[in-house]
Design a protein around this motif. Structure first.
Motif, PDB file in Angstrom:
ATOM      1  N   PRO A   1       0.835  -1.207   0.000  1.00  0.00           N
ATOM      2  CA  PRO A   1       0.000   0.000   0.000  1.00  0.00           C
ATOM      3  C   PRO A   1       0.870   1.258   0.000  1.00  0.00           C
ATOM      4  O   PRO A   1       1.907   1.305   0.648  1.00  0.00           O
ATOM      5  CB  PRO A   1      -0.799  -0.122   1.305  1.00  0.00           C
ATOM      6  N   ARG A   2       0.455   2.238  -0.754  1.00  0.00           N
ATOM      7  CA  ARG A   2       1.163   3.521  -0.808  1.00  0.00           C
ATOM      8  C   ARG A   2       0.536   4.449   0.221  1.00  0.00           C
ATOM      9  O   ARG A   2      -0.671   4.679   0.211  1.00  0.00           O
ATOM     10  CB  ARG A   2       1.056   4.135  -2.202  1.00  0.00           C
ATOM     11  N   ILE A   3       1.352   4.956   1.111  1.00  0.00           N
ATOM     12  CA  ILE A   3       0.867   5.805   2.198  1.00  0.00           C
ATOM     13  C   ILE A   3       1.377   7.228   1.967  1.00  0.00           C
ATOM     14  O   ILE A   3       2.569   7.443   1.719  1.00  0.00           O
ATOM     15  CB  ILE A   3       1.335   5.257   3.564  1.00  0.00           C
ATOM     16  N   HIS A   4       0.451   8.161   2.069  1.00  0.00           N
ATOM     17  CA  HIS A   4       0.814   9.565   1.870  1.00  0.00           C
ATOM     18  C   HIS A   4       1.142  10.193   3.211  1.00  0.00           C
ATOM     19  O   HIS A   4       0.296  10.317   4.095  1.00  0.00           O
ATOM     20  CB  HIS A   4      -0.338  10.329   1.191  1.00  0.00           C
TER      21      HIS A   4
ATOM     22  N   ALA B   1       9.495   9.005   2.635  1.00  0.00           N
ATOM     23  CA  ALA B   1       8.589   9.506   1.594  1.00  0.00           C
ATOM     24  C   ALA B   1       9.382   9.957   0.375  1.00  0.00           C
ATOM     25  O   ALA B   1      10.477  10.506   0.483  1.00  0.00           O
ATOM     26  CB  ALA B   1       7.762  10.656   2.139  1.00  0.00           C
ATOM     27  N   ASP B   2       8.782   9.688  -0.799  1.00  0.00           N
ATOM     28  CA  ASP B   2       9.420  10.118  -2.048  1.00  0.00           C
ATOM     29  C   ASP B   2       9.088  11.592  -2.301  1.00  0.00           C
ATOM     30  O   ASP B   2       8.501  12.270  -1.458  1.00  0.00           O
ATOM     31  CB  ASP B   2       8.993   9.213  -3.213  1.00  0.00           C
TER      32      ASP B   2
ATOM     33  N   GLU C   1       6.858  12.899  -4.007  1.00  0.00           N
ATOM     34  CA  GLU C   1       5.421  13.179  -3.996  1.00  0.00           C
ATOM     35  C   GLU C   1       4.798  12.987  -2.607  1.00  0.00           C
ATOM     36  O   GLU C   1       3.601  13.192  -2.434  1.00  0.00           O
ATOM     37  CB  GLU C   1       4.717  12.285  -5.013  1.00  0.00           C
ATOM     38  N   GLY C   2       5.609  12.570  -1.633  1.00  0.00           N
ATOM     39  CA  GLY C   2       5.123  12.419  -0.261  1.00  0.00           C
ATOM     40  C   GLY C   2       4.583  11.028   0.064  1.00  0.00           C
ATOM     41  O   GLY C   2       3.928  10.848   1.089  1.00  0.00           O
ATOM     42  N   TYR C   3       4.860  10.033  -0.768  1.00  0.00           N
ATOM     43  CA  TYR C   3       4.374   8.666  -0.545  1.00  0.00           C
ATOM     44  C   TYR C   3       5.512   7.715  -0.179  1.00  0.00           C
ATOM     45  O   TYR C   3       6.654   7.915  -0.597  1.00  0.00           O
ATOM     46  CB  TYR C   3       3.704   8.120  -1.813  1.00  0.00           C
ATOM     47  N   TYR C   4       5.185   6.696   0.603  1.00  0.00           N
ATOM     48  CA  TYR C   4       6.126   5.604   0.883  1.00  0.00           C
ATOM     49  C   TYR C   4       5.347   4.290   0.906  1.00  0.00           C
ATOM     50  O   TYR C   4       4.126   4.282   1.034  1.00  0.00           O
ATOM     51  CB  TYR C   4       6.887   5.829   2.200  1.00  0.00           C
ATOM     52  N   ASP C   5       6.069   3.185   0.739  1.00  0.00           N
ATOM     53  CA  ASP C   5       5.446   1.861   0.757  1.00  0.00           C
ATOM     54  C   ASP C   5       5.198   1.432   2.195  1.00  0.00           C
ATOM     55  O   ASP C   5       6.111   1.431   3.020  1.00  0.00           O
ATOM     56  CB  ASP C   5       6.346   0.818   0.079  1.00  0.00           C
ATOM     57  N   GLY C   6       3.961   1.053   2.460  1.00  0.00           N
ATOM     58  CA  GLY C   6       3.607   0.572   3.792  1.00  0.00           C
ATOM     59  C   GLY C   6       3.828  -0.930   3.913  1.00  0.00           C
ATOM     60  O   GLY C   6       4.540  -1.547   3.130  1.00  0.00           O
ATOM     61  N   SER C   7       3.189  -1.515   4.871  1.00  0.00           N
ATOM     62  CA  SER C   7       3.267  -2.955   5.124  1.00  0.00           C
ATOM     63  C   SER C   7       2.002  -3.627   4.590  1.00  0.00           C
ATOM     64  O   SER C   7       0.930  -3.031   4.616  1.00  0.00           O
ATOM     65  CB  SER C   7       3.379  -3.190   6.627  1.00  0.00           C
TER      66      SER C   7
END
Length: 130
Positions: A70-73, A80-81, A83-89
């Motif tokens: 899931p991509r989490i903002h 965070a990249d 765009e402000g997103y990172y990969d969750g669990s």
């Protein structure tokens, strides 16, 4: 008496397997919020001794749940990249709790049967000694 020994072996393999399963579930629960963590599972297969199935089980290799994470903002998160997103669990807490309850009950059922077989073998041994 060999039947009792065989039964104890089968039951203890079940307890070992469920114990391993509970360890992986615990790791999953502990990492539910760890970015990039993938859910761990194990599958059981029939143990083979001398070319035939013994009735016991053994755990297969650890498998990781595949698929997109899931991509989490959260722009403030250090992972965070741009765009402000990172990969969750991909661990779902409700699923892990249900699996933990199932593994715990399976372990307890094996333990009760183990104690019963042990008690029966002790009583039989006492009768045979007379």
């Amino acid at each position: 008496m060999a039947e009792f020994s065989s039964a104890l072996s089968v039951l203890s393999s079940g307890m070992r397997g469920q114990g391993q399963r509970l360890r992986h579930i615990s790791e999953n629960i502990a990492n539910v919020d760890t970015p990039g963590y993938r859910r761990k599972t194990i599958e059981f297969r029939a143990a083979v001794e001398d070319g035939r199935r013994s009735g016991a089980i053994e755990a297969g290799p650890v498998q990781l749940k595949r698929g997109d994470l899931p991509r989490i903002h959260d722009p403030a998160h250090p992972m965070a990249d741009a765009e402000g997103y990172y990969d969750g669990s991909n661990v779902e807490l409700v699923t892990e709790l249900a699996d933990a309850r199932e593994a715990q009950r399976s372990y307890e059922a094996n333990l009760k049967m183990f104690e019963q077989v042990r008690r029966m073998s002790t009583e039989l041994y006492g009768l045979l000694k007379r």
